[in-house]
Design a protein around this motif. Structure first.
Motif, PDB file in Angstrom:
ATOM      1  N   ASN A   1       0.845  -1.194   0.000  1.00  0.00           N
ATOM      2  CA  ASN A   1       0.000   0.000   0.000  1.00  0.00           C
ATOM      3  C   ASN A   1       0.880   1.243   0.000  1.00  0.00           C
ATOM      4  O   ASN A   1       1.702   1.429   0.903  1.00  0.00           O
ATOM      5  N   GLU A   2       0.744   2.058  -1.043  1.00  0.00           N
ATOM      6  CA  GLU A   2       1.467   3.325  -1.173  1.00  0.00           C
ATOM      7  C   GLU A   2       2.982   3.131  -0.993  1.00  0.00           C
ATOM      8  O   GLU A   2       3.640   3.831  -0.218  1.00  0.00           O
ATOM      9  N   ILE A   3       3.525   2.176  -1.746  1.00  0.00           N
ATOM     10  CA  ILE A   3       4.944   1.822  -1.632  1.00  0.00           C
ATOM     11  C   ILE A   3       5.854   2.988  -1.997  1.00  0.00           C
ATOM     12  O   ILE A   3       6.885   3.222  -1.343  1.00  0.00           O
ATOM     13  N   LEU A   4       5.500   3.751  -3.032  1.00  0.00           N
ATOM     14  CA  LEU A   4       6.366   4.859  -3.442  1.00  0.00           C
ATOM     15  C   LEU A   4       6.491   5.893  -2.337  1.00  0.00           C
ATOM     16  O   LEU A   4       7.527   6.551  -2.206  1.00  0.00           O
ATOM     17  N   ALA A   5       5.435   6.044  -1.523  1.00  0.00           N
ATOM     18  CA  ALA A   5       5.453   7.038  -0.454  1.00  0.00           C
ATOM     19  C   ALA A   5       6.392   6.642   0.678  1.00  0.00           C
ATOM     20  O   ALA A   5       6.782   7.486   1.489  1.00  0.00           O
ATOM     21  N   THR A   6       6.776   5.369   0.756  1.00  0.00           N
ATOM     22  CA  THR A   6       7.692   4.935   1.814  1.00  0.00           C
ATOM     23  C   THR A   6       9.123   5.377   1.551  1.00  0.00           C
ATOM     24  O   THR A   6       9.938   5.429   2.478  1.00  0.00           O
ATOM     25  N   SER A   7       9.446   5.655   0.271  1.00  0.00           N
ATOM     26  CA  SER A   7      10.821   5.989  -0.156  1.00  0.00           C
ATOM     27  C   SER A   7      11.805   4.875   0.176  1.00  0.00           C
ATOM     28  O   SER A   7      13.023   5.098   0.197  1.00  0.00           O
ATOM     29  N   ASP A   8      11.298   3.670   0.425  1.00  0.00           N
ATOM     30  CA  ASP A   8      12.150   2.514   0.701  1.00  0.00           C
ATOM     31  C   ASP A   8      12.613   1.926  -0.633  1.00  0.00           C
ATOM     32  O   ASP A   8      11.821   1.346  -1.383  1.00  0.00           O
ATOM     33  N   LYS A   9      13.898   2.078  -0.917  1.00  0.00           N
ATOM     34  CA  LYS A   9      14.422   1.663  -2.223  1.00  0.00           C
ATOM     35  C   LYS A   9      14.254   0.176  -2.475  1.00  0.00           C
ATOM     36  O   LYS A   9      14.005  -0.258  -3.601  1.00  0.00           O
ATOM     37  N   SER A  10      14.378  -0.628  -1.418  1.00  0.00           N
ATOM     38  CA  SER A  10      14.224  -2.065  -1.589  1.00  0.00           C
ATOM     39  C   SER A  10      12.783  -2.425  -1.949  1.00  0.00           C
ATOM     40  O   SER A  10      12.536  -3.223  -2.859  1.00  0.00           O
ATOM     41  N   LEU A  11      11.815  -1.841  -1.240  1.00  0.00           N
ATOM     42  CA  LEU A  11      10.409  -2.110  -1.542  1.00  0.00           C
ATOM     43  C   LEU A  11      10.060  -1.655  -2.958  1.00  0.00           C
ATOM     44  O   LEU A  11       9.373  -2.367  -3.697  1.00  0.00           O
ATOM     45  N   ILE A  12      10.534  -0.474  -3.320  1.00  0.00           N
ATOM     46  CA  ILE A  12      10.230   0.056  -4.651  1.00  0.00           C
ATOM     47  C   ILE A  12      10.827  -0.837  -5.728  1.00  0.00           C
ATOM     48  O   ILE A  12      10.177  -1.144  -6.739  1.00  0.00           O
ATOM     49  N   ALA A  13      12.056  -1.294  -5.524  1.00  0.00           N
ATOM     50  CA  ALA A  13      12.726  -2.128  -6.531  1.00  0.00           C
ATOM     51  C   ALA A  13      12.055  -3.486  -6.682  1.00  0.00           C
ATOM     52  O   ALA A  13      12.049  -4.071  -7.772  1.00  0.00           O
ATOM     53  N   HIS A  14      11.478  -4.019  -5.588  1.00  0.00           N
ATOM     54  CA  HIS A  14      10.875  -5.346  -5.642  1.00  0.00           C
ATOM     55  C   HIS A  14       9.375  -5.316  -5.947  1.00  0.00           C
ATOM     56  O   HIS A  14       8.754  -6.383  -6.077  1.00  0.00           O
ATOM     57  N   LEU A  15       8.774  -4.129  -6.062  1.00  0.00           N
ATOM     58  CA  LEU A  15       7.325  -4.027  -6.242  1.00  0.00           C
ATOM     59  C   LEU A  15       6.858  -4.711  -7.518  1.00  0.00           C
ATOM     60  O   LEU A  15       6.023  -5.636  -7.472  1.00  0.00           O
ATOM     61  N   LEU A  16       7.361  -4.298  -8.658  1.00  0.00           N
ATOM     62  CA  LEU A  16       6.913  -4.891  -9.924  1.00  0.00           C
ATOM     63  C   LEU A  16       7.297  -6.366 -10.028  1.00  0.00           C
ATOM     64  O   LEU A  16       6.454  -7.185 -10.456  1.00  0.00           O
ATOM     65  N   PRO A  17       8.523  -6.780  -9.660  1.00  0.00           N
ATOM     66  CA  PRO A  17       8.824  -8.218  -9.697  1.00  0.00           C
ATOM     67  C   PRO A  17       7.860  -9.058  -8.861  1.00  0.00           C
ATOM     68  O   PRO A  17       7.495 -10.173  -9.257  1.00  0.00           O
ATOM     69  N   THR A  18       7.414  -8.543  -7.714  1.00  0.00           N
ATOM     70  CA  THR A  18       6.457  -9.285  -6.894  1.00  0.00           C
ATOM     71  C   THR A  18       5.096  -9.346  -7.576  1.00  0.00           C
ATOM     72  O   THR A  18       4.424 -10.395  -7.543  1.00  0.00           O
ATOM     73  N   MET A  19       4.672  -8.261  -8.178  1.00  0.00           N
ATOM     74  CA  MET A  19       3.409  -8.277  -8.924  1.00  0.00           C
ATOM     75  C   MET A  19       3.470  -9.301 -10.049  1.00  0.00           C
ATOM     76  O   MET A  19       2.524 -10.075 -10.265  1.00  0.00           O
ATOM     77  N   GLU A  20       4.566  -9.344 -10.758  1.00  0.00           N
ATOM     78  CA  GLU A  20       4.726 -10.294 -11.872  1.00  0.00           C
ATOM     79  C   GLU A  20       4.762 -11.728 -11.364  1.00  0.00           C
ATOM     80  O   GLU A  20       4.157 -12.635 -11.969  1.00  0.00           O
ATOM     81  N   ALA A  21       5.485 -11.960 -10.240  1.00  0.00           N
ATOM     82  CA  ALA A  21       5.589 -13.314  -9.701  1.00  0.00           C
ATOM     83  C   ALA A  21       4.226 -13.829  -9.230  1.00  0.00           C
ATOM     84  O   ALA A  21       3.864 -14.996  -9.479  1.00  0.00           O
ATOM     85  N   LEU A  22       3.442 -12.980  -8.576  1.00  0.00           N
ATOM     86  CA  LEU A  22       2.110 -13.389  -8.115  1.00  0.00           C
ATOM     87  C   LEU A  22       1.176 -13.654  -9.294  1.00  0.00           C
ATOM     88  O   LEU A  22       0.363 -14.593  -9.258  1.00  0.00           O
ATOM     89  N   HIS A  23       1.293 -12.847 -10.328  1.00  0.00           N
ATOM     90  CA  HIS A  23       0.475 -13.084 -11.521  1.00  0.00           C
ATOM     91  C   HIS A  23       0.826 -14.427 -12.152  1.00  0.00           C
ATOM     92  O   HIS A  23      -0.077 -15.200 -12.539  1.00  0.00           O
ATOM     93  N   SER A  24       2.115 -14.731 -12.230  1.00  0.00           N
ATOM     94  CA  SER A  24       2.537 -16.018 -12.788  1.00  0.00           C
ATOM     95  C   SER A  24       2.068 -17.167 -11.915  1.00  0.00           C
ATOM     96  O   SER A  24       1.634 -18.217 -12.419  1.00  0.00           O
ATOM     97  N   ALA A  25       2.126 -16.993 -10.598  1.00  0.00           N
ATOM     98  CA  ALA A  25       1.674 -18.041  -9.678  1.00  0.00           C
ATOM     99  C   ALA A  25       0.186 -18.318  -9.848  1.00  0.00           C
ATOM    100  O   ALA A  25      -0.257 -19.480  -9.809  1.00  0.00           O
TER     101      ALA A  25
END
Length: 502
Positions: free
Chosen positions: A118-142
């Motif tokens: 939820n509102e990942i960009l607002a956290t300014s957490d570089k790790s969360l931001i970098a892993h956001l799209l890969p996690t979306m893609e992985a869940l879609h594939s699953a």
């Protein structure tokens, strides 16, 4: 020659179809930061039997909540916690999460979407931001590997993702994020036919002078000089700013879902806008506006999927305003009603029409001035109405509707008073194409717009001294003839269809 009985039958069908409005549906955010909430099965049963709410968004994948909504038909959006995002960016972990949190419940529980954080960009957490799209893609594939094609993957964004939002046509994503972050996310949405989720909150964007603008109440609007569009509410402006940003990177075809929006019914002393009346006004007018299908100036004719924040007042939230966003109290009685209750009388007294808020009766209509009409034309409307026997005292100096003291506001009140006193025929709101009907109550503060015929006052009961009116607008035989003629055209146009059915 058509059989007269067939014509009567067809006319009845035409009347019934025009008089029946399609019901709207609405979603809510079901938060649980409280220690006094009812058990989830009771909540699910209440939503299904007592409200028109047909979708909920939860902030985790709580199995008790998911089991509670089984066989209800209510769609559920579940959420992956922010902290879980990095670990789910690989397919095996994503498959395990789907096996634990989705497969035991779906499809008996209608899970329609997974919100990744939820509102990942607002956290300014570089790790969360970098892993956001890969996690979306992985869940879609699953999900695909589990043969589930009905669950979408998305992630909600605050409006902090925009570097520019005023005027709406200037909307753009934050520099450095537009092409590197948002273009790939939007490309994922386009390919998977999933929505871009945003959390617009006019409550956080208004100033004292723009409160009416934020609450969908009558106001002068805000002009976007680049497009010539005059925005009359902040919600449309915020949505169009997001749309402009998406268009700027080439993805204006992606659907937008409103994941969160709302208004607190109480707040801290430094939050004067947080009040029951304002919450009724914002949420009630928002629901009517969104469900009308009018869309926004840059996205016309759209009915957005929205999730009001929130279902309950949550007593463990840190501030007064955060604890008072709920539509309902923990005992399931309404804090106020904005039209989502199927039988509000059965639940005890609720707030309906208030000094600043809309009525919960979505069938009522008001007549107001169109936004693109000259003040000269509107002044003629005022002159005519006030000389026709209608009480214009409320828009006279000292009257409840005198302020704001401008022609457009006074004309809307006068035109509506005329329309209501004339038995609410559509043609009595035409005023030479300067009036329009709305289901959003234009009442504000102490100014209440009539919503039913004014007792004892009909058009034609003119005062002894007539000042005259330049608009010939009284109901007449000619008006009646035009209406009947139009009906006959429709009848004969469709007669062959009805004739074949009969």
């Amino acid at each position: 020659m058509p059989n007269p009985s067939h014509i009567i039958f067809l006319a009845s069908l035409l009347y019934l179809s025009s008089a029946t409005a399609a019901p709207y549906t609405i979603g809510v955010n079901y938060g649980t930061v409280a220690d006094n909430l009812p058990p989830p099965p009771r909540v699910a049963s209440f939503l299904k039997s007592q409200t028109t709410i047909d979708r909920v968004k939860i902030f985790d994948a709580n199995p008790d909540l998911l089991r509670a909504f089984a066989d209800t038909g209510i769609a559920v959006t579940v959420t992956v916690g922010n902290g879980d995002i990095p670990s789910l960016s690989k397919l095996p972990a994503a498959q395990s999460w789907i096996s634990t949190n989705i497969l035991p419940f779906h499809p008996r529980t209608t899970i329609n979407r997974i919100a990744v954080g939820n509102e990942i960009l607002a956290t300014s957490d570089k790790s969360l931001i970098a892993h956001l799209l890969p996690t979306m893609e992985a869940l879609h594939s699953a999900l695909s590997l589990a043969n589930i094609t009905t669950i979408q993957i998305s992630t909600p964004h605050s409006l902090g993702i925009l570097s520019s939002s005023e005027p709406p046509s200037s909307g753009r994503f934050r520099r450095g994020y537009d092409r590197a972050i948002f273009a790939p996310i939007l490309d994922f949405h386009r390919k998977t036919k999933s929505p871009f989720m945003v959390n617009p909150y006019p409550f956080f964007g208004f100033a004292p002078e723009t409160l009416d603008y934020a609450l969908f109440r009558p106001n002068g609007g805000v002009l976007d000089h680049a497009t010539g569009i005059n925005y009359t509410n902040m919600f449309d402006a915020q949505m169009d700013a997001v749309f402009s940003a998406m268009k700027r990177v080439g993805y204006d075809d992606v659907e937008i879902v409103v994941a969160e929006t709302g208004w607190p019914s109480a707040g801290d002393p430094n939050q004067p806008g947080a009040s029951l009346d304002n919450a009724v006004s914002y949420n009630g007018n928002l629901i009517k506006h969104v469900s009308s299908g009018k869309g926004t100036p840059l996205m016309p004719n759209r009915t957005f999927e929205i999730y009001i924040f929130s279902l309950f007042n949550e007593n463990l939230k840190p501030s007064v305003s955060e604890r008072n966003y709920g539509l309902f109290k923990p005992d399931l009685t309404p804090v106020y009603d904005v039209g989502v209750l199927k039988n509000p009388q059965a639940l005890g007294p609720t707030s309906s029409t208030t000094a600043e808020g809309p009525s919960s009766d979505s069938r009522r209509e008001w007549c107001v001035a169109r936004s693109n009409v000259s003040e000269e034309a509107l002044q003629k409307n005022i002159d005519y109405v006030c000389s026709s026997g209608i009480d214009c005292g409320p828009i006279s100096n000292g009257g409840a509707c005198y302020d704001p003291n401008d022609v457009r506001s006074h004309a809307s009140y006068a035109m509506n008073a005329y329309y209501q006193a004339s038995d609410r025929h559509d043609f009595n709101c035409d005023f030479n194409n300067t009036g329009m009907l709305t289901t959003m109550d234009p009442s504000y503060k102490a100014c209440t717009y009539p919503s039913s015929s004014i007792a004892g006052q009909k058009v034609g009961d003119k005062p002894e001294t007539e000042t005259g009116g330049s608009i010939k607008h009284e109901p007449s035989l000619f008006n009646t003839f035009l209406i009947l003629a139009s009906s006959c055209i429709l009848i004969f146009k469709h007669f062959h269809i009805i004739h074949s059915i009969i």
